[in-house]
Design an enzyme around this catalytic site. Structure first.
Site, short mmCIF file in Angstrom:
data_model
loop_
_atom_site.label_atom_id
_atom_site.label_comp_id
_atom_site.label_asym_id
_atom_site.label_seq_id
_atom_site.Cartn_x
_atom_site.Cartn_y
_atom_site.Cartn_z
N SER A 111 0.84 -1.20 0.00
CA SER A 111 0.00 0.00 0.00
C SER A 111 0.88 1.26 0.00
O SER A 111 1.71 1.43 -0.90
CB SER A 111 -0.95 -0.05 1.21
OG SER A 111 -2.02 0.84 1.05
N ASP A 244 -9.13 -6.06 -4.55
CA ASP A 244 -8.62 -4.90 -3.82
C ASP A 244 -9.51 -3.69 -4.08
O ASP A 244 -9.63 -3.23 -5.22
CB ASP A 244 -7.18 -4.60 -4.25
CG ASP A 244 -6.46 -3.65 -3.31
OD1 ASP A 244 -7.13 -2.77 -2.74
OD2 ASP A 244 -5.23 -3.78 -3.16
N HIS A 272 -7.08 -6.26 -0.25
CA HIS A 272 -5.92 -5.38 -0.10
C HIS A 272 -4.80 -5.99 0.74
O HIS A 272 -3.69 -5.46 0.75
CB HIS A 272 -6.36 -4.05 0.52
CG HIS A 272 -5.34 -2.97 0.43
ND1 HIS A 272 -4.72 -2.61 -0.76
CD2 HIS A 272 -4.81 -2.14 1.39
CE1 HIS A 272 -3.88 -1.62 -0.55
NE2 HIS A 272 -3.90 -1.34 0.75
#
Length: 338
Positions: A111, A244, A272
């Protein structure tokens, strides 16, 4: 808590290491370190901390020296009024590795940490042996509408509602109920874990400063697709969850196309946090990639040639993807973000 010597944890790779600290530029940096062998740097996402790698560290530590820091403004690291930009985080990682006397690493970024990993590789290519991107930010603009909303002025007061007793529990319970119905709620446990720190004003302020340095109402502010051609000689593994909802899986395909020779692994049942959903598969992908990909050696002359040629040369961007194709796909993704 005093910093543990670098070698102190190398003899107990099967144990989850305790958090250690170093003060750099006057700010306390928390990190976990374990294992021995070639170094792996694990970088977490926004609002998260190094504990997100709990299932991963003991296994990797059997073969590698694993360093998992809490980024400044996160976890147990200090949360000053400071620079929370991607470039500043990359500098911070360079400085932490320097004080730990670690010269080269394989960088794994999730991320926000993926954006930091790409920036770190761009700023300090001589320090990076391999790059692994996991649901990474910083590819192009598209990002979760919720993050765009939170980045708006005035949302700090809205986040104060999280101080209401039981609100996090209610969100978590709702997510569990709805998870079987829609993949949009797949990551609710991790979301609740992250927002549980936001009622604290200091944590909330650091979170918002970090978010607003990379996201505004139009999406991600910092994008690195235009510099992906520089990864021509860098071994790159891309890992993404098919569902995601924070950073769409389309970004994985964009990055894969723009990074010559990169590998792509899509976790079909993940969102995610693929390393939470299937940690053993994640470890297998990482370890197989490291075993198969010789470490990158920085060549200053080659770097200069790539910069001079830019993205206009198809041998840089890959035979299947010319400059116009990359930016056409990027434009489609960005249109979906507006």
């Amino acid at each position: 808590m005093a910093a543990l010597p670098f070698r102190a944890l190398r003899s107990v790779p099967d144990e989850e290491p305790t958090v250690s600290y170093r003060v750099i530029h006057g700010y306390r940096r928390a990190y976990r370190i374990a294992g021995s062998g070639p170094a792996i740097l694990l970088l977490h996402g926004i609002g998260d901390n190094s504990s997100t790698w709990t299932d991963i560290i003991p296994h990797l530590a059997k073969s590698f020296t694993v360093i998992a820091p809490d980024l400044l403004g996160h976890g147990l690291s200090d949360k000053p009024r400071a620079d929370y930009s991607i470039a500043a985080y990359a500098n911070g990682m360079r400085d932490l590795l320097s004080v730990l006397e670690i010269d080269r690493v394989t960088v794994v970024g999730h991320s926000l940490g993926g954006g930091v990993a790409m920036q770190f590789t761009y700023q300090f290519p001589q320090l990076v042996e391999r790059l692994i991107l996991v649901g990474a930010g910083g590819i192009t603009r598209d990002v979760s509408p919720l993050l765009r909303l939170i980045s708006l002025p005035g949302t700090a007061r809205v986040l104060e509602l999280l101080r209401i007793p039981g609100i996090a529990y209610a969100i978590g319970h709702l997510g569990k109920v709805l998870k079987p119905i829609s993949p949009h709620f797949h990551d609710t446990p991790d979301l609740v874990r992250i927002i549980s720190d936001l009622p604290d004003p200091v944590n909330r302020a650091a979170f918002l400063r970090t978010l607003r340095s990379v996201v505004d109402w139009r999406g991600q502010v910092v994008t690195g697709l235009d510099r992906c051609y520089l990864a021509e000689a860098m071994p790159v593994q891309i890992i993404w969850g098919e569902h995601d909802n924070v950073i769409p899986v389309a970004h994985a395909h964009l990055a894969h196309a723009a990074m010559p020779g990169s590998r792509l692994e899509i976790f079909e049942k993940s969102a995610h946090f693929p390393f939470h959903d299937d940690p053993m598969r994640f470890l297998s992908v990482v370890e197989d990639f490291i075993a198969a990909a010789p470490p990158h050696t920085f060549d200053d002359a080659r770097w200069k040639r790539l910069l001079n040629r830019g993205m206009s040369d198809s041998s840089v961007t890959g035979n299947a993807w010319t400059r116009s194709a990359v930016f056409s796909a990027m434009g489609s993704s960005e249109r979906s973000a507006t």
